[in-house]
Scaffold this active site. Structure first.
Site, PDB file in Angstrom:
ATOM      1  N   GLU A 248      -6.858  19.532 -16.764  1.00 46.14           N
ATOM      2  CA  GLU A 248      -6.017  18.363 -17.040  1.00 46.14           C
ATOM      3  C   GLU A 248      -6.640  17.138 -16.387  1.00 46.14           C
ATOM      4  O   GLU A 248      -7.298  17.250 -15.355  1.00 46.14           O
ATOM      5  CB  GLU A 248      -4.612  18.564 -16.443  1.00 46.14           C
ATOM      6  CG  GLU A 248      -3.795  19.603 -17.151  1.00 46.14           C
ATOM      7  CD  GLU A 248      -2.372  19.686 -16.597  1.00 46.14           C
ATOM      8  OE1 GLU A 248      -1.907  18.705 -15.983  1.00 46.14           O
ATOM      9  OE2 GLU A 248      -1.751  20.730 -16.786  1.00 46.14           O
ATOM     10  N   LYS A 250      -6.851  14.233 -13.973  1.00 47.72           N
ATOM     11  CA  LYS A 250      -6.210  14.029 -12.663  1.00 47.72           C
ATOM     12  C   LYS A 250      -5.943  12.538 -12.506  1.00 47.72           C
ATOM     13  O   LYS A 250      -6.850  11.759 -12.271  1.00 47.72           O
ATOM     14  CB  LYS A 250      -7.102  14.543 -11.538  1.00 47.72           C
ATOM     15  CG  LYS A 250      -6.427  14.482 -10.175  1.00 47.72           C
ATOM     16  CD  LYS A 250      -7.282  15.131  -9.109  1.00 47.72           C
ATOM     17  CE  LYS A 250      -6.556  15.230  -7.791  1.00 47.72           C
ATOM     18  NZ  LYS A 250      -6.097  13.940  -7.270  1.00 47.72           N
ATOM     19  N   ARG A 255       2.917  11.220  -7.234  1.00 46.72           N
ATOM     20  CA  ARG A 255       3.532  12.410  -7.816  1.00 46.72           C
ATOM     21  C   ARG A 255       5.043  12.233  -7.866  1.00 46.72           C
ATOM     22  O   ARG A 255       5.646  11.819  -6.884  1.00 46.72           O
ATOM     23  CB  ARG A 255       3.181  13.610  -6.964  1.00 46.72           C
ATOM     24  CG  ARG A 255       3.624  14.929  -7.564  1.00 46.72           C
ATOM     25  CD  ARG A 255       2.929  16.056  -6.842  1.00 46.72           C
ATOM     26  NE  ARG A 255       3.213  17.343  -7.415  1.00 46.72           N
ATOM     27  CZ  ARG A 255       2.490  18.421  -7.122  1.00 46.72           C
ATOM     28  NH1 ARG A 255       1.468  18.319  -6.295  1.00 46.72           N
ATOM     29  NH2 ARG A 255       2.788  19.580  -7.644  1.00 46.72           N
ATOM     30  N   PHE A 341       3.165  16.812 -16.202  1.00 46.96           N
ATOM     31  CA  PHE A 341       2.224  17.931 -16.225  1.00 46.96           C
ATOM     32  C   PHE A 341       2.863  19.301 -15.975  1.00 46.96           C
ATOM     33  O   PHE A 341       2.187  20.308 -16.072  1.00 46.96           O
ATOM     34  CB  PHE A 341       1.034  17.696 -15.292  1.00 46.96           C
ATOM     35  CG  PHE A 341       1.365  17.444 -13.846  1.00 46.96           C
ATOM     36  CD1 PHE A 341       1.837  18.451 -13.033  1.00 46.96           C
ATOM     37  CD2 PHE A 341       1.156  16.183 -13.290  1.00 46.96           C
ATOM     38  CE1 PHE A 341       2.116  18.218 -11.699  1.00 46.96           C
ATOM     39  CE2 PHE A 341       1.437  15.938 -11.946  1.00 46.96           C
ATOM     40  CZ  PHE A 341       1.920  16.968 -11.148  1.00 46.96           C
ATOM     41  N   ARG A 416      -0.697  25.906  -1.072  1.00 44.28           N
ATOM     42  CA  ARG A 416      -1.997  25.415  -1.508  1.00 44.28           C
ATOM     43  C   ARG A 416      -2.857  26.627  -1.810  1.00 44.28           C
ATOM     44  O   ARG A 416      -3.035  27.488  -0.962  1.00 44.28           O
ATOM     45  CB  ARG A 416      -2.649  24.589  -0.392  1.00 44.28           C
ATOM     46  CG  ARG A 416      -3.919  23.881  -0.844  1.00 44.28           C
ATOM     47  CD  ARG A 416      -4.551  23.105   0.306  1.00 44.28           C
ATOM     48  NE  ARG A 416      -3.734  22.000   0.785  1.00 44.28           N
ATOM     49  CZ  ARG A 416      -3.598  20.830   0.183  1.00 44.28           C
ATOM     50  NH1 ARG A 416      -4.221  20.605  -0.957  1.00 44.28           N
ATOM     51  NH2 ARG A 416      -2.841  19.896   0.711  1.00 44.28           N
ATOM     52  N   LYS A 422      -8.738  21.065  -7.666  1.00 39.87           N
ATOM     53  CA  LYS A 422      -9.049  19.696  -8.059  1.00 39.87           C
ATOM     54  C   LYS A 422     -10.551  19.477  -8.031  1.00 39.87           C
ATOM     55  O   LYS A 422     -11.265  20.059  -7.215  1.00 39.87           O
ATOM     56  CB  LYS A 422      -8.332  18.696  -7.153  1.00 39.87           C
ATOM     57  CG  LYS A 422      -8.655  18.807  -5.698  1.00 39.87           C
ATOM     58  CD  LYS A 422      -7.713  17.950  -4.875  1.00 39.87           C
ATOM     59  CE  LYS A 422      -7.863  18.298  -3.411  1.00 39.87           C
ATOM     60  NZ  LYS A 422      -6.791  17.781  -2.582  1.00 39.87           N
TER      61      LYS A 422
HETATM   62  P1  AMP Z   1      -4.897  15.381  -3.953  1.00 40.04           P
HETATM   63  O1  AMP Z   1      -3.777  14.423  -3.625  1.00 40.04           O
HETATM   64  O2  AMP Z   1      -6.219  14.762  -4.064  1.00 40.04           O
HETATM   65  O3  AMP Z   1      -4.821  16.611  -3.084  1.00 40.04           O
HETATM   66  O4  AMP Z   1      -4.605  15.932  -5.424  1.00 40.04           O
HETATM   67  C1  AMP Z   1      -3.388  16.524  -5.794  1.00 40.04           C
HETATM   68  C2  AMP Z   1      -2.503  15.506  -6.464  1.00 40.04           C
HETATM   69  O5  AMP Z   1      -3.049  15.068  -7.696  1.00 40.04           O
HETATM   70  C3  AMP Z   1      -1.158  16.038  -6.866  1.00 40.04           C
HETATM   71  O6  AMP Z   1      -0.273  16.111  -5.785  1.00 40.04           O
HETATM   72  C4  AMP Z   1      -0.704  15.050  -7.908  1.00 40.04           C
HETATM   73  O7  AMP Z   1      -0.062  13.963  -7.260  1.00 40.04           O
HETATM   74  C5  AMP Z   1      -2.005  14.502  -8.477  1.00 40.04           C
HETATM   75  N1  AMP Z   1      -2.230  14.820  -9.902  1.00 40.04           N
HETATM   76  C6  AMP Z   1      -2.726  13.942 -10.800  1.00 40.04           C
HETATM   77  N2  AMP Z   1      -2.837  14.504 -12.021  1.00 40.04           N
HETATM   78  C7  AMP Z   1      -2.383  15.778 -11.910  1.00 40.04           C
HETATM   79  C8  AMP Z   1      -2.251  16.861 -12.827  1.00 40.04           C
HETATM   80  N3  AMP Z   1      -2.621  16.751 -14.114  1.00 40.04           N
HETATM   81  N4  AMP Z   1      -1.746  18.030 -12.345  1.00 40.04           N
HETATM   82  C9  AMP Z   1      -1.386  18.160 -11.053  1.00 40.04           C
HETATM   83  N5  AMP Z   1      -1.482  17.167 -10.146  1.00 40.04           N
HETATM   84  C10 AMP Z   1      -1.995  15.985 -10.553  1.00 40.04           C
END
Ligand code: AMP
Length: 589
Positions: A248, A250, A255, A341, A416, A422
């Site tokens: 997907e 990102k 969120r 999502f 987690r 990611k």
């Molecule tokens: P990070 O904050 O870098 O750890 O990445 C995780 C965050 O990416 C999640 O908590 C979401 O806020 C965000 N995110 C953006 N797009 C998506 C997606 N398609 N699916 C899940 N999380 C996403």
């Protein structure tokens, strides 16, 4: 339970520096607490009176508390103020002030945990006319009966500065070791992840034991703790691990967990705060978008520029926090789009134990088109080349990278793991300096900008080839007056076709001879499959783009187009800064 017993444990917790000792103290506390007081003790120990998502907060102004202290002790307000300046902690001021006042009368009843909790709860709930006076009375009532040490903690709670440093997980450990075995700790944690309310978990496990915890289910308007992602460095590694994965986009925003029923809609942040008031446009959109009676959805909220169609930095939205009156205006100026999502609950059914692919189907079938609400873009594949192409597409759309999700994975609240992985762009570098770019084209404006230009196409100068190669669309940083006069100002340079010295893959609505130079500030440089500056130099089939460009307001009339920032300079900046940072660029918000 007497409040004095609780405070004695707090005193010892404050004195320890060892996590193990802290856990032992808490285990002792949980064991010694009567069942009916346990939830209150859990909340108070964390310096709150309700779970965060309910938004019922203490947090009296410290200044007001010093006034109540003066009143309760008969000491002069000026003296209390001086003590506050010296100690910097109203809790300690309260302790000393109460200690120096006259002896308590002997018949004064000792405080109980229930009484303290009740008064604090009432203080937090008071609002409206005359509420200050009532809050003062409730606090005076407590302080009138408090010992010096009790006063220290009461006052810290009341101003929202309890800070014992007891983490959620430590309380879970203590609950598990009292009411279960070590092996069952996960069941306690699971219950917490589902309901986000440690007081509730304590109440249930104390009353009904472990079995009771199984009755804690996902519920509308009670947020679930978010599932989190691991990170891997390459798409190959990700696909090796998952074999076939749902990739997907990102999105780089905030969120949002949305709880929807016909009567009301509530939105929660990743930290489970109630943020409904900050996003009226999401609430409106969801009213149309969700076909079903009840749902819990997750998505990422991103501000979108109505004119360029591109994402804006999240700062534009985070300014909404705490500014209730401005929210409506800001929601109009920088509306966010919610990219949904996941779907966790549908018409009373908890979907979290179901596979990702099943939840996604549910999500797709329960949503219909609505302004400001979209589905996250997804592509299922086991092929690395396909994954790379999709990644490039995501970057081009202004996303941070991709989120890979295992097709058969359930929704693991609060965990987690490698069910979600990611993958962020590695090709980007921060920009510290402003740069000077040449206007080569423009796109017609929409909405407020109808009749003028919505965005300009900007280019850097390629000395070797003596051409101008595009590096961003610029739509931010223009004041109303500049916007209105742009077409007139650029009229003499206007061309119907792309001038030969302009290299662009984008089709602008109008073209300009490359002459006018603007000063631009960007967040970072990233590779881009659409912009032609430094084409093929870093990656085949990609150029360099400025992310989040903003006009500084300065027309560089002193510069000719050949004096603008060159493609070569952009490359140097990119390479130099990549070396310095050597890590993916941090999120903008
Ligand atoms: P990070 O904050 O870098 O750890 O990445 C995780 C965050 O990416 C999640 O908590 C979401 O806020 C965000 N995110 C953006 N797009 C998506 C997606 N398609 N699916 C899940 N999380 C996403």
């Amino acid at each position: 339970m007497r409040f004095a017993d609780l405070v004695e444990v707090y005193d010892r917790i404050e004195a320890t520096t060892k996590r193990l000792e802290m856990t032992e103290l808490l285990v002792g506390l949980v064991r010694a607490t009567p069942k009916e007081d346990l939830a209150r003790v859990v909340y108070l120990t964390q310096g709150r009176i309700h779970p965060d998502y309910e938004g019922i907060e203490l947090g009296l102004a410290e200044k007001m508390v010093t006034r109540v202290l003066a009143h309760a002790t008969g000491l002069e307000e000026a003296r209390i103020q001086r003590m506050w300046k010296e100690k910097g902690d109203v809790g300690l001021v309260a302790e000393e002030a109460i200690a120096t006042r006259r002896q308590k009368s002997l018949e004064s009843t000792p405080l109980t945990v229930a009484k303290v909790y009740e008064n604090l709860d009432a203080i937090a709930r008071e609002s409206g006319e005359g509420s200050q006076e009532r809050k003062i009375r409730l606090l005076s009532d407590l302080l009138g009966h408090a010992s010096p040490r009790e006063a220290r903690y009461i006052v810290r709670m009341v101003v929202g500065k309890m800070r014992l440093g007891v983490a959620d997980m430590t309380i879970i450990d203590a609950l598990a070791s009292t009411f279960a075995t070590k092996a069952d700790r996960d069941r306690v944690e699971r219950a917490y992840n589902v309901c986000s309310d440690l007081g509730e978990v304590a109440r249930v496990v104390a009353a009904k034991g472990l079995k009771g915890l199984d009755e804690i289910h996902l519920k509308l308007f009670r947020p679930i703790r978010a599932m989190l992602a691991e990170r891997l460095e390459t798409l190959e590694a990700i696909l090796e691990r998952m074999d076939k994965a749902a990739l997907e986009y990102k999105y780089d925003g905030l969120r949002v967990q949305a709880h929807v029923s016909p009567e009301k809609i509530q939105l929660f942040s990743r930290h489970l705060e109630n943020i409904t008031g900050q996003f009226p446009e999401i609430v409106e959109g969801l009213k149309t978008a969700v076909r079903d009676r009840e749902a819990i959805l997750e998505g990422e909220a991103v501000p979108v520029d109505a004119n360029t169609g591109e994402f804006l930095p999240f700062q534009e939205v985070s300014r909404r926090r705490g500014r209730k009156t401005d929210v409506e205006r800001m929601a109009k100026e920088f509306p966010v789009t919610l990219f949904a999502f996941d779907c966790l609950l549908r018409n009373g059914e908890d979907l979290t134990p179901r596979a990702y692919s099943d939840r996604r189907k549910n999500l797709e079938s329960m949503m219909k088109a609505a302004e400001g609400i979209r589905l996250s873009k997804v592509h299922v594949t086991s092929d690395v080349k396909e994954a790379e192409a999709f990644f490039d597409e995501a970057l081009q759309a202004g996303c941070e990278g991709l989120m890979a999700k295992a097709l058969d994975s359930r929704y693991e609240a609060g965990a987690r793991g490698f069910q979600w992985i990611k993958f962020k762009k590695e090709y980007s570098a921060e920009l510290n300096d402003t740069i000077d770019l040449v206007i080569v084209g423009a796109f017609a404006g929409r909405g407020k900008r109808a009749g003028s230009y919505g965005a300009l196409l900007m280019a850097a100068y390629d000395e070797k080839a003596d051409v101008f190669r595009t590096t961003c669309k610029l739509g931010t940083g223009f004041d109303d007056e500049t916007l209105r006069t742009l077409p007139e100002r650029l009229k003499s340079r206007r061309r119907d076709r792309r001038p030969p010295r302009v290299d662009s893959k984008l089709e602008a609505d109008v073209w300009f001879d490359p002459e006018a130079v603007l000063e631009v500030r960007g967040a970072e440089l990233t590779i881009s499959p659409v912009h032609t500056a430094a084409w093929d130099a870093i990656r085949p089939g990609a150029g360099l783009a400025i992310r989040f460009p903003r006009f500084t307001g300065r027309w560089r009339d002193d510069k000719g187009p050949e004096d603008a920032t060159t493609v070569h300079e952009l490359l140097e900046m990119y390479r130099g800064q990549l070396k310095q940072t050597k890590k993916p660029v941090p999120r903008s918000a």
